[in-house]
Design a protein around this motif. Structure first.
Motif, mmCIF file in Angstrom:
data_model
loop_
_atom_site.group_PDB
_atom_site.id
_atom_site.type_symbol
_atom_site.label_atom_id
_atom_site.label_comp_id
_atom_site.label_asym_id
_atom_site.label_seq_id
_atom_site.Cartn_x
_atom_site.Cartn_y
_atom_site.Cartn_z
ATOM 1 N N LYS A 730 6.883 43.086 -3.352
ATOM 2 C CA LYS A 730 5.683 44.022 -1.939
ATOM 3 C C LYS A 730 6.057 42.929 -0.721
ATOM 4 O O LYS A 730 6.557 42.894 0.495
ATOM 5 N N ASP A 734 8.204 43.046 2.662
ATOM 6 C CA ASP A 734 7.468 42.947 3.763
ATOM 7 C C ASP A 734 7.749 41.928 4.692
ATOM 8 O O ASP A 734 8.323 42.072 6.246
ATOM 9 N N ARG A 737 11.254 42.278 6.133
ATOM 10 C CA ARG A 737 11.199 43.265 6.828
ATOM 11 C C ARG A 737 11.221 43.086 7.848
ATOM 12 O O ARG A 737 11.693 43.129 9.510
ATOM 13 N N TRP A 741 12.824 42.886 11.752
ATOM 14 C CA TRP A 741 12.281 43.272 13.390
ATOM 15 C C TRP A 741 12.259 42.211 14.248
ATOM 16 O O TRP A 741 12.761 42.575 15.812
ATOM 17 N N GLN A 759 15.760 48.561 2.746
ATOM 18 C CA GLN A 759 15.547 50.362 2.472
ATOM 19 C C GLN A 759 14.950 50.595 1.367
ATOM 20 O O GLN A 759 14.253 51.593 0.411
ATOM 21 N N LEU A 762 12.074 48.596 -0.562
ATOM 22 C CA LEU A 762 11.563 48.948 -0.055
ATOM 23 C C LEU A 762 10.798 50.404 -0.661
ATOM 24 O O LEU A 762 9.583 50.111 -0.868
ATOM 25 N N ASP A 766 7.635 50.626 -2.822
ATOM 26 C CA ASP A 766 6.146 51.670 -1.962
ATOM 27 C C ASP A 766 5.832 52.356 -2.632
ATOM 28 O O ASP A 766 4.592 52.851 -3.223
ATOM 29 N N ASN B 250 -1.983 48.408 1.352
ATOM 30 C CA ASN B 250 -1.697 48.659 3.350
ATOM 31 C C ASN B 250 -3.287 47.201 4.291
ATOM 32 O O ASN B 250 -3.368 47.916 4.614
ATOM 33 N N VAL B 254 1.978 43.839 8.664
ATOM 34 C CA VAL B 254 2.597 44.243 7.672
ATOM 35 C C VAL B 254 3.135 45.558 6.838
ATOM 36 O O VAL B 254 3.572 45.727 6.912
ATOM 37 N N GLY B 255 2.560 45.070 5.885
ATOM 38 C CA GLY B 255 2.611 45.876 4.984
ATOM 39 C C GLY B 255 2.899 47.085 5.187
ATOM 40 O O GLY B 255 2.891 48.249 5.069
ATOM 41 N N LEU B 257 3.461 48.483 8.091
ATOM 42 C CA LEU B 257 4.079 48.804 8.900
ATOM 43 C C LEU B 257 5.315 48.738 8.100
ATOM 44 O O LEU B 257 6.664 49.419 9.050
ATOM 45 N N ALA B 258 5.525 48.038 7.489
ATOM 46 C CA ALA B 258 7.363 47.102 7.152
ATOM 47 C C ALA B 258 7.839 49.696 6.292
ATOM 48 O O ALA B 258 9.309 49.148 6.827
ATOM 49 N N SER B 259 7.388 49.418 5.911
ATOM 50 C CA SER B 259 7.638 50.776 5.298
ATOM 51 C C SER B 259 8.067 51.939 6.574
ATOM 52 O O SER B 259 8.762 52.972 6.099
ATOM 53 N N VAL B 261 9.357 51.214 9.104
ATOM 54 C CA VAL B 261 10.213 50.703 10.256
ATOM 55 C C VAL B 261 11.472 50.518 9.250
ATOM 56 O O VAL B 261 10.735 48.829 9.495
ATOM 57 N N PRO B 262 11.828 50.984 9.370
ATOM 58 C CA PRO B 262 12.891 50.691 9.028
ATOM 59 C C PRO B 262 13.890 49.462 9.627
ATOM 60 O O PRO B 262 14.872 48.316 9.404
#
Lengths: 929, 600
Positions: A730, A734, A737, A741, A759, A762, A766, B250, B254-255, B257-259, B261-262
């Motif tokens: 994870k 992260d 990711r 961004w 995706q 993750l 997740d 969470n 970042v953890g 939001l990461a999932s 906002v792909p």
């Protein structure tokens, strides 16, 4: 008899001839040759025979019957005859007597023999005792007959035939008794000359008890067997069981295993002390023979473990109190508590297990009542009873409840024993005229008792032989022995040893307390047990009284021994086991804060406290990324302590250093030994498996480490290792990711299909995280909590915790199950892929400008995607297959989460978006590099 | 490592909601109005240091920077009972105090002027933190300061702290009432561009929806700003609870939001919160369970985003991702059950191009704040329907822009000097491309969207990939003709298709002769269309979107169209081949055939 040798005939002539008319007539007929008449000395009349037979039954030899040592049986003298009975008839008549007597005699011999072993084999001795009582009972029948015979004196001549009829139950009883003793204790033992028993005490005890139990089970089905076999068996059984029950009593109520002869079905393992974590498992072990078969009476098989646990629990509780006692020095209150604890536990606060057992037996057999429940409410019941008595004056009522009599007797006896000062004079005075006369005076002036005590008043004055003794022993020597008096003091006897002196003194005091005025011996009524005369003994008369009662009682029904034991013993044991269990559970949940401790373990090992290890993990993750070394124990620990100190959950731990981390080096060494190539060991060091090397140690406080022991911590660590992998995956995803961004203006936008892989990865991680939290963290925990609430003993608590551990292990796929291993390897692969993906991305980000690198990265990405698809296809296929999931419903939950929007698999189970799943792949989709 | 987050509140609205946010945080952490820890706040287990730090005298100071160009709101804070909470060094009010006059350009320009002063404060706060995780910006996008100055700060932060996360809580203007800020469409558009390009995550707080919720859900007839702001603070505090009460997951931004906002641009999050209560509403308390909360969170009426955006094309709108933060006495076993129920009932429509799911974070709750409900939940969702909100922004911008209204106010500032309005156009392009990206997310082929098979054509892949989506809007032109405006995404391009009833099909034409077709400034291209038009039904919607897929075909020069496609007047699916170039002969060399997919 038939063959009459000449000398015998002559003898007859010499001694037996008389000049009666009949003789003469005979002689005249036979021409002088005398008729072959029997020896007159061997002639007997039936009256004589009857008496002899009765004596023989009591074990005495007589003119007619003798004990043949060789054959080990009674024999009738050769040639006896009765005038009006044919020889065969006589023989036929005598044979049952002979047989019965032989049986009884043999039993008697067994008893004698057993007595010689009684020191080492309490159960054997108890068995022998009760056999003896029964034997005596049987012989008493014969004795009574004989008495009657004497008294009636010719009024009516008892014939052998009558006797055979009236004593048939005796015959049957004798035979049974012999048979039972034979079976219960092997015949070899009875017959052998050697005074050695090949069996251990426990084996012997078990053998006796099991044999009796089995016999009882058989017999109870038969209605009214000849000679009361059921009654006899139950009598023997109860008698033999008593030593066992007594040992159990001290174990169950005091937590003391006093079993010097090693008879119990479990034994103490002295190598384990109470404060060791392994105490619970190894301190008391079930006794096993060489063939690993448990040596335990049949009826204790089921509750054996519970019994052992109860005692151990008691010990634990007491140990804590002892420790507190030592540490706080508030001795009185704690003493009181312990006392309280133990006393409360007993039925009515005073009755021992055997008391309860025996009283319940009477209740069951005589009053056909299940009295254990009544027993618990005794005072109320008895009051009601009294009221009834007062109101109705109903004697029947009283008679019906003979157990109540026994009970009140016992209670009185015990309370009396506890308060020896308030002596019951009546008990002392009966039959002692001197005291009876002085009774009132004595009662008024208890101080005068001292004077009356002969042992005190007959004391000789000490001699003033100081000089002499000094000359003999020397001063210094005497000082060293710290003598109380200088001269010879006969009060102390002629003693030169302190211990000897004390012992004697104690003995005397004991005697005084037992029998207030030893000089005035009370009169002993016949047939009274000694224990009944010595009223202040704690272990009083109940057992003998009740055994006697049972022996004389008319049994209304023969109950299954299982039922009997359950009613009379099982209920009480269960109550105590429950009581102790409840007690220790109260301690566990209350004072010892078990749930809190388990919560801490969950916070640490199941990463429940996200914060506790957050900093530590981030630091380590970053180091792993950079490829920095991280295998220094000391450094790791200081990072860990920092992390704990800075965490919001620091208050969870008593001290930051109660959690430590260490690196298991074994794997590393092995691998370097094997000269594995650099890359491999590197990937082991920094790859997804890196955390397998970490071992976290949390010091669980005593006595909770009985539950969360080293094995448990190992399991916790395994689970944690797995969760850390997920965490790391994870973490890196992260991070990727975030790069995405931040790189929103880069040309890398084109790497759209990276997005999909990202995706997928993750989402998987997740989903996994969510699943873990749901299943492992919450559901399993709730099960644990409800399990703990429902459990009633420490054993159950341990079991619940074990179940919890194995369930989280299964849920985290670290169990050693085959299917689990398959699944686990796929999941690990995916987590590894996440790391690979991250590495590729990093390469692309930092130096991925040249075409060659780009191309390589592309192929690498493609590989990752393919492997991921393979793995997911495998997982989904396997996990959504009902048969596989059936046992592990939690896996279904995982599938739901991974495939929440039916991306991989349609509702009907068809795989979408992933390459076709080709059955079971022959080789794993992924082989670690 | 506290993973600190620095909050920057800009403008009137930003400071107001920021103030509410801090009030809420103080309550939840048991911090008094003067920053001192309350006596009862002894339980611990929370991370105050994410949002606060402790001064030498142990009182807690928010990691907050307060900025405004006019002093009213900040003065209010300075005189409120919370005056001692903030570090006064962290407050910036412009010297003149004249505000930005609701002018984005003014705010932006003023921000530019004082950038050093502002960044000095930011740097100081950043240096004061151990492991800064990111920034949170509170502002509105309609006014002058929050939007203009906020935009500038966003750009600067993105520049200077390129590795730190930037999250914003952006208040979108109320579309239902006539605003006192007439240039709000301009401001919104210009700010949206920065939000798209310079923020990592934008939590959209739509005033329209907030008002609606206040009216409908809370039964307030005339909700005040204070009341809507309390909604905002509830959302803000709830969305940060996993950071402040770290749990199993969470526990960093970042953890979190990461999932959610792909893709970098689709980072606009809708929020929903339930159950909502304001004080003195005991009769509204109901039984709450996880399932109940999760179900309600998916209901449109509970979502703090314009409902028209939610209801419109609802069947196509899809969730990209959802995170539910559930607080309270939760039965965790219900979580999975609820998820399954939601799936069975098909309450959520997820994207099809990738795996997606509802994440549920169970969070601890402050022990010091009593709420009447046992369970409460916040939903953060990335939903494609948010594009309607942006489309609305664009359309109101278009209306205003067409009239060239109030443009002069902007021309006063350097960015728009010399009548250079390209910033507007660029912003519009950015937003359009954002809209089309969200739209594309609704299709299963999103992954292929924006990129051609690299093997097939190098030309296309070299082209700016954002060119591909075109959105269209219908309006009546001055001549009384219905027209469709087509917008491409990245590079600003408009063609206007007059809708001729007798032809039935739009006729492509350049809308703005000043700004002819261009794909990118460096390249001149000619386009030819090969289009397939689908008319599933008579269009009833206000909006038509057209997606154009580029096909590689080298074409020589220009041809005049034979208007083939005009002949197909049937309102059903047609495949037309249109080989007509609408391009000035001067810009011809490359030819493409475009596949027009018209969808009404």
């Amino acid at each position: 008899m038939y063959q009459m040798s000449c000398p015998a005939v002559q003898d007859v002539h010499k001694f037996g001839a008389d000049n009666s008319f009949i003789t003469k007539l005979n002689l005249s007929i036979s021409n002088g040759l005398p008729h072959s008449i029997p020896l007159s000395s061997l002639k007997t009349d039936e009256h004589e025979l009857v008496r002899a037979v009765l004596q023989m039954l009591q074990g005495f030899s007589s003119n007619f019957f003798y004990w043949d040592l060789k054959l080990n049986s009674f024999r009738s003298e050769e040639g006896i005859y009765a005038s009006h009975l044919s020889q065969t008839g006589l023989k036929g008549l005598l044979s049952p007597f002979l047989l019965a007597s032989t049986c009884l005699k043999r039993v008697e011999m067994f008893i004698k023999k057993a007595e010689s072993f009684s020191q080492k084999y309490p159960t054997l001795s108890a068995f022998a005792n009760s056999v003896h009582s029964w034997l005596k009972g049987l012989r008493d029948i014969a004795l009574k007959k004989e008495e009657a015979l004497c008294k009636s004196n010719n009024a009516k001549i008892t014939t052998l035939l009558d006797l055979v009829n009236s004593l048939s139950s005796l015959f049957a009883g004798a035979e049974h008794l012999y048979q039972v003793t034979n079976e219960a204790v092997s015949t070899e033992f009875l017959n052998s000359e050697k005074n050695i028993i090949s069996l251990t005490a426990a084996e012997l005890a078990v053998k006796i008890l099991n044999c009796l139990f089995n016999k009882l089970t058989q017999v109870c089905l038969v209605r009214d067997g000849e000679g009361d076999p059921y009654k006899m068996l139950i009598f023997l059984f109860i008698g033999s069981l008593l030593p066992y029950i007594q040992t159990l009593d001290s174990w169950l109520y005091d937590g003391i295993l006093y079993d010097p002869f090693e008879e119990m079905f479990f034994y103490a393992n002295s190598s384990v002390s109470i404060d060791q974590p392994s105490f619970w498992e190894t301190s008391y072990l079930l006794r096993q023979n060489n063939a690993k078969i448990m040596i335990c009476p049949l009826f204790f098989h089921k509750i054996g473990k519970a019994i052992i646990s109860a005692g151990k629990s008691l010990q634990l509780v007491q140990h804590i109190q002892d420790q507190n006692f030592v540490s706080t020095q508030t001795n009185k209150t704690f003493d009181f508590e312990i006392q309280n604890l133990n006393n409360d536990a007993r039925v009515l606060g005073i009755l021992t297990l055997s008391d309860v057992f025996l009283i319940s037996l009477v209740g069951l057999f005589h009053d056909s009542a299940h009295i254990f429940d009544h027993l618990l409410k005794y005072p109320i019941e008895i009051n009601e009873n009294n009221n009834n008595n007062n109101n109705n004056n109903n004697n029947n009522n009283n008679n019906n409840k003979s157990w109540l009599d026994f009970l009140s007797d016992t209670i009185q006896g015990i309370t009396k024993a506890k308060t020896p000062n308030s002596m019951d004079f009546d008990a002392l005075c009966t039959g002692n005229p001197t005291i009876t006369v002085c009774k009132e005076i004595l009662q008024k002036t208890p101080s005068s008792w001292e004077e009356l005590n002969v042992s005190r008043s007959s004391r000789l004055p000490p001699l003033n032989d100081n000089m002499l003794r000094e000359a003999v022993f020397g001063r210094t020597d005497l000082d060293a022995r710290s003598r109380v008096s200088d001269g010879t003091d006969f009060q102390l006897g002629f003693v030169f040893d302190e211990f000897e002196r004390f012992r004697l003194e104690n003995d005397r005091k004991a005697l005084e307390s037992l029998c207030a005025f030893p000089t005035l011996l009370p009169s002993f009524p016949e047939d009274k047990h000694l224990s009944e005369i010595l009223p202040f003994q704690k272990d009083s008369t109940l057992a003998s009284k009740i055994l006697k009662f049972i022996q004389n009682m008319k049994l209304k029904n023969s109950l299954d021994p299982q039922v009997v034991l359950q009613e009379c013993l099982g209920a009480c044991i269960k109550r105590q086991v429950d009581h102790v269990g409840k007690n220790i559970l109260n301690k566990l949940m209350g004072e010892w804060r078990l749930i809190d401790e388990l919560f801490i373990l969950r916070s640490i090992y199941l990463l429940g406290s996200g914060d506790l290890l957050q900093q530590f993990l981030v630091v380590i993750f970053n180091r792993l990324d950079k490829g920095d070394s991280w295998d220094d124990d000391f450094e790791l620990n200081s990072i860990l302590q920092d992390s704990i100190r800075n965490s919001s959950d620091r208050t969870l731990l008593n001290a930051p250093d109660s959690l430590t981390v260490s690196i298991l080096n074994e794997n590393l060494n092995e691998e370097t030994d094997k000269n594995l190539n650099e890359r491999n060991s590197e990937s082991n060091n920094f790859g997804i498996d890196a955390f397998d090397k970490l071992s976290f140690t949390y010091k669980v406080s005593w006595p909770l480490d009985l539950i969360a022991n080293r094995e448990a911590l190992k399991k916790y660590n395994q689970v944690m290792g797995f969760l850390l992998k997920v965490k790391r995956a994870k973490f890196v995803l992260d991070k990727t990711r975030k790069w995405r961004w931040k790189g929103r203006s880069d040309a890398q936008q084109a790497h759209k299909h990276h997005l999909l892989i990202e995706q997928k990865l993750l989402n998987f991680v997740d989903a996994f995280h969510q699943y873990v939290m749901d299943q492992v963290y919450h559901s399993a925990w709730r099960e644990l909590c409800s399990g703990l609430e429902a459990s009633s003993s420490l054993d159950e608590v341990i079991e619940v915790h074990e179940t919890y551990l194995s369930s989280i292990q299964r849920q985290c796929f670290v169990a050693s199950d085959k299917l689990m291993a398959l699944i686990a390897s796929r999941i690990k692969t995916i987590l590894g892929l996440a790391l690979d993906f991250y590495n590729v991305k990093q390469t692309l980000r930092t130096g991925g400008t040249t075409q060659a690198i780009k191309a390589r990265c592309e192929t690498e990405i493609n590989r990752i995607e393919k492997q991921f698809d393979d793995c997911v296809a495998f997982l989904l296929k396997i996990l959504s297959f009902k048969l596989n999931v059936g046992h592990f419903p939690h896996l279904g939950d995982l599938v739901t989460r991974i495939n929440y929007n039916y991306f991989y698999m349609s509702d009907s189970g068809n795989l979408l978006n992933v390459p076709k799943f080709e059955g079971k792949p022959k080789t794993p989709a992924f082989r670690p590099a | 490592m506290p993973r600190e987050i620095i909050t920057i509140q800009v403008g009137q609205c930003g400071n107001q909601i920021g103030m509410e946010f801090w009030k809420q945080l103080c309550l939840e952490h048991g911090i008094g109005k003067d920053g001192l820890l309350e006596d009862f706040a002894t339980q611990g287990g929370d991370r105050k240091d994410v949002f606060f730090y402790q001064a030498d005298d142990q009182h807690y100071i928010p990691r907050a920077l307060l900025m405004d160009l006019e002093p009213r709101v900040i003065n209010g804070i300075k005189t409120s009972e919370y005056r001692n909470l903030y570090n006064h060094e962290n407050i910036y009010v412009s010297d003149h105090g004249g505000g930005a006059g609701n002018n984005w350009a003014s705010g932006y320009h003023q921000g530019e002027q004082v950038v050093e002063e502002i960044m000095d404060m930011v740097d100081r706060e950043a240096d004061g933190s151990e492991s800064l995780e990111g920034f949170v910006l509170c502002h509105s996008i309609a006014g002058g300061t929050g939007s203009g100055m906020g935009s500038y700060i966003l750009e600067t932060l993105n520049d200077r702290y390129s590795k730190k996360l930037v999250q914003t809580y952006s208040v979108f203007p109320n579309q239902n009432e006539t605003s006192d800020v007439v240039v709000q469409p301009y401001n919104s558009l210009l700010t949206l561009k920065r939000l798209t390009l310079n923020a990592d995550c934008v939590v959209v707080l739509d005033n329209t929806a907030l008002n609606r919720i206040a009216v409908e859900r809370l039964n307030l007839t005339n909700p005040t700003f204070a009341q809507t702001n309390s909604l905002v603070s509830t959302v803000m505090s709830a969305s940060t609870t996993t950071l402040r009460y770290p749990g199993y997951m969470n526990n960093d931004l970042v953890g979190l939001l990461a999932s959610l906002v792909p893709t970098p641009r689709c980072h606009f999050l809708m929020t929903g919160y339930t159950p909502l209560t304001v004080e003195r509403q005991a009769n509204m308390i109901r039984k709450t369970t996880v399932l109940d909360v999760m179900r309600r969170l998916l209901q449109t009426k509970n979502i703090m985003c314009s409902s028209y955006a939610r209801t419109k094309e609802a069947s196509q709108a899809k969730y990209i991702s959802i995170l539910n933060i559930i607080q309270g006495e939760v039965d965790p076993t219900q979580v999975h059950e609820s998820l399954q129920r939601i799936r069975e009932r098909k309450l959520v429509n997820f994207i099809e191009w990738g795996p997606a799911s509802i994440q549920v974070a169970l969070s601890r709750k402050s022990p010091y704040v009593q709420t009447p409900h046992r369970v409460s939940g916040l939903m953060l969702a990335n939903h494609t329907s948010i594009r309607h909100l942006f489309a609305k922004c664009i359309s109101s911008y278009n209306q205003l822009r067409k009239k060239q209204a109030f443009i002069d106010n902007y021309r006063k500032f350097p960015m728009f000097a010399d009548n250079d309005l390209s910033e507007f156009d660029e912003s519009r392009e950015v937003i359009e491309s954002l809209v089309s990206e969200y739209k594309a997310c609704e299709s299963p082929d999103y992954i292929k969207w924006g990129m051609e098979d690299s093997g097939k054509s190098s030309i296309v892949s070299e082209l700016d990939s954002k060119l591909v989506l075109i959105s269209a809007e219908r309006y009546d032109d001055p001549h009384g003709l219905e027209r469709f405006d087509f917008f491409s995404t990245e590079s600003f391009r408009v063609m206007s298709l007059p809708c001729r009833p007798e032809l039935g099909v739009p006729f492509p034409q350049f809308h703005d002769s000043n700004r002819p077709f261009f794909l990118s400034s460096q390249r001149t291209v000619s386009l030819s269309f090969s289009s397939r038009v689908e008319y599933p039904s008579i269009p009833s919607n206000d909006e038509i979107s057209i997606s154009i897929q580029l096909n590689k075909r080298r074409k020589q020069s220009t041809q005049t169209s034979s208007h083939d496609f005009l002949k197909s007047t049937q309102p059903l699916i047609h495949s037309l081949s249109l080989s007509r170039s609408y391009i000035n002969s001067s810009i011809s060399s490359l030819g493409f055939s475009l596949l027009l997919l018209l969808r009404f």
